[in-house]
Design a protein around this motif. Structure first.
Motif, mmCIF file in Angstrom:
data_model
loop_
_atom_site.group_PDB
_atom_site.id
_atom_site.type_symbol
_atom_site.label_atom_id
_atom_site.label_comp_id
_atom_site.label_asym_id
_atom_site.label_seq_id
_atom_site.Cartn_x
_atom_site.Cartn_y
_atom_site.Cartn_z
ATOM 1 N N ALA A 192 -6.697 -9.658 -2.049
ATOM 2 C CA ALA A 192 -6.408 -8.399 -1.367
ATOM 3 C C ALA A 192 -5.600 -8.594 -0.090
ATOM 4 O O ALA A 192 -4.776 -7.746 0.266
ATOM 5 N N ASP A 193 -5.824 -9.717 0.621
ATOM 6 C CA ASP A 193 -5.058 -9.900 1.855
ATOM 7 C C ASP A 193 -3.887 -10.875 1.678
ATOM 8 O O ASP A 193 -3.239 -11.258 2.650
ATOM 9 N N ALA A 195 -1.795 -10.587 -1.651
ATOM 10 C CA ALA A 195 -0.853 -9.859 -2.499
ATOM 11 C C ALA A 195 -0.636 -8.459 -1.935
ATOM 12 O O ALA A 195 -1.573 -7.817 -1.456
ATOM 13 N N HIS A 196 0.604 -8.006 -2.011
ATOM 14 C CA HIS A 196 0.990 -6.693 -1.480
ATOM 15 C C HIS A 196 1.516 -5.842 -2.628
ATOM 16 O O HIS A 196 2.208 -6.332 -3.520
ATOM 17 N N ASP A 197 1.201 -4.565 -2.604
ATOM 18 C CA ASP A 197 1.516 -3.666 -3.708
ATOM 19 C C ASP A 197 2.678 -2.751 -3.355
ATOM 20 O O ASP A 197 2.507 -1.727 -2.683
ATOM 21 N N GLY A 198 3.885 -3.115 -3.779
ATOM 22 C CA GLY A 198 5.059 -2.263 -3.593
ATOM 23 C C GLY A 198 5.691 -2.321 -2.225
ATOM 24 O O GLY A 198 6.902 -2.175 -2.087
ATOM 25 N N ARG A 199 4.924 -2.522 -1.203
ATOM 26 C CA ARG A 199 5.427 -2.587 0.163
ATOM 27 C C ARG A 199 4.539 -3.543 0.952
ATOM 28 O O ARG A 199 3.317 -3.513 0.822
ATOM 29 N N VAL A 202 0.644 -3.197 2.120
ATOM 30 C CA VAL A 202 -0.194 -2.376 1.239
ATOM 31 C C VAL A 202 -0.961 -3.327 0.340
ATOM 32 O O VAL A 202 -0.390 -3.991 -0.508
ATOM 33 N N PRO A 203 -2.273 -3.442 0.523
ATOM 34 C CA PRO A 203 -3.034 -4.434 -0.226
ATOM 35 C C PRO A 203 -3.000 -4.217 -1.726
ATOM 36 O O PRO A 203 -3.004 -3.073 -2.195
ATOM 37 N N TRP A 204 -2.958 -5.323 -2.443
ATOM 38 C CA TRP A 204 -3.078 -5.248 -3.901
ATOM 39 C C TRP A 204 -4.554 -5.051 -4.217
ATOM 40 O O TRP A 204 -5.388 -5.859 -3.857
ATOM 41 N N ASP A 205 -4.844 -3.966 -4.907
ATOM 42 C CA ASP A 205 -6.262 -3.667 -5.183
ATOM 43 C C ASP A 205 -6.628 -3.902 -6.643
ATOM 44 O O ASP A 205 -7.721 -3.555 -7.074
ATOM 45 N N GLY A 206 -5.694 -4.500 -7.397
ATOM 46 C CA GLY A 206 -5.988 -4.794 -8.798
ATOM 47 C C GLY A 206 -5.907 -3.565 -9.669
ATOM 48 O O GLY A 206 -6.289 -3.599 -10.816
#
Length: 206
Positions: A192-193, A195-199, A202-206
């Motif tokens: 979560a800290d 990987a970034h999601d799109g920007r 923004v944490p990757w939450d799976g």
């Protein structure tokens, strides 16, 4: 061993039993490096295996002055040290060939790279060595070679001037008490800290 189990078990081993590694095991560990990707298929990497007196000479050339500390004493118990060397000239030659010269997109030629891909690719080869060691029931550790010792290492082991010393890997049978001690405040980062999601941010939450 399943890849997931290899990844779970992989850690840097800093103390070994000193028992020699069987040649067949060492062959398989080194061969794993050949499966690493490389830019343009350049394969500009070499592995220099040091054992016995050569291994001892490596530590003498790279150790800081004064008595050996606990870390160095432990690392010296590894029966094999492997120098990971990159060959930038192999990449220049590969990207000078007709099929690569025809590709004029920005950043495609080796002279315009903003990332040092020969060293990156050599690092990926080294990672496969680390993983293959685990698969063989061995331990390994990747360490840097002090910059001030690079030239002495070259001379001692006949490393050509066009090769770069990227790192060294120790390989051997882990000592029973070689598990690293817990370090306060050094918890492993989570997905979560990392990987970034799109920007970014923004944490990757799976």
């Amino acid at each position: 061993m399943e890849l997931s189990e290899v990844l779970r078990r992989r850690r840097m081993v800093r103390r070994y039993t000193g028992e020699p590694v069987a040649r067949e095991q060492l062959d398989r560990v080194l061969a794993a490096a050949l499966r690493a990707p490389s830019a343009g298929g350049s394969e500009g990497r070499d592995l220099l295996v040091l054992r016995g007196a050569d291994r001892d000479a490596f530590w003498e050339l790279t150790a800081p002055p004064g008595p050996a500390d606990a870390w160095l004493t432990g690392m010296r118990t590894a029966p094999a040290v492997v120098l990971a060397l990159s060959d930038p000239g192999a990449y220049a030659a590969r990207y000078a060939r007709a099929d690569k010269r025809a590709d004029t997109r920005p950043g495609r030629g080796s002279a315009s790279w903003s990332v040092d891909w020969p060293d990156v690719d050599t690092g990926m080869a080294a990672l496969l060595v680390l993983l293959a060691a685990v698969d063989e029931g061995l331990g390994a550790c990747l360490v840097g070679v002090p910059a001030h010792a690079h030239e002495a290492v070259r001379r001692a082991f006949g490393v050509p001037a066009d090769r770069r010393v990227v790192a060294a890997l120790t390989i051997g049978h882990p000592a029973p008490a070689s598990a690293p001690a817990a370090r306060p405040g050094r918890a492993r980062r989570t997905l979560a800290d990392t990987a970034h999601d799109g920007r970014f941010g923004v944490p990757w939450d799976g």
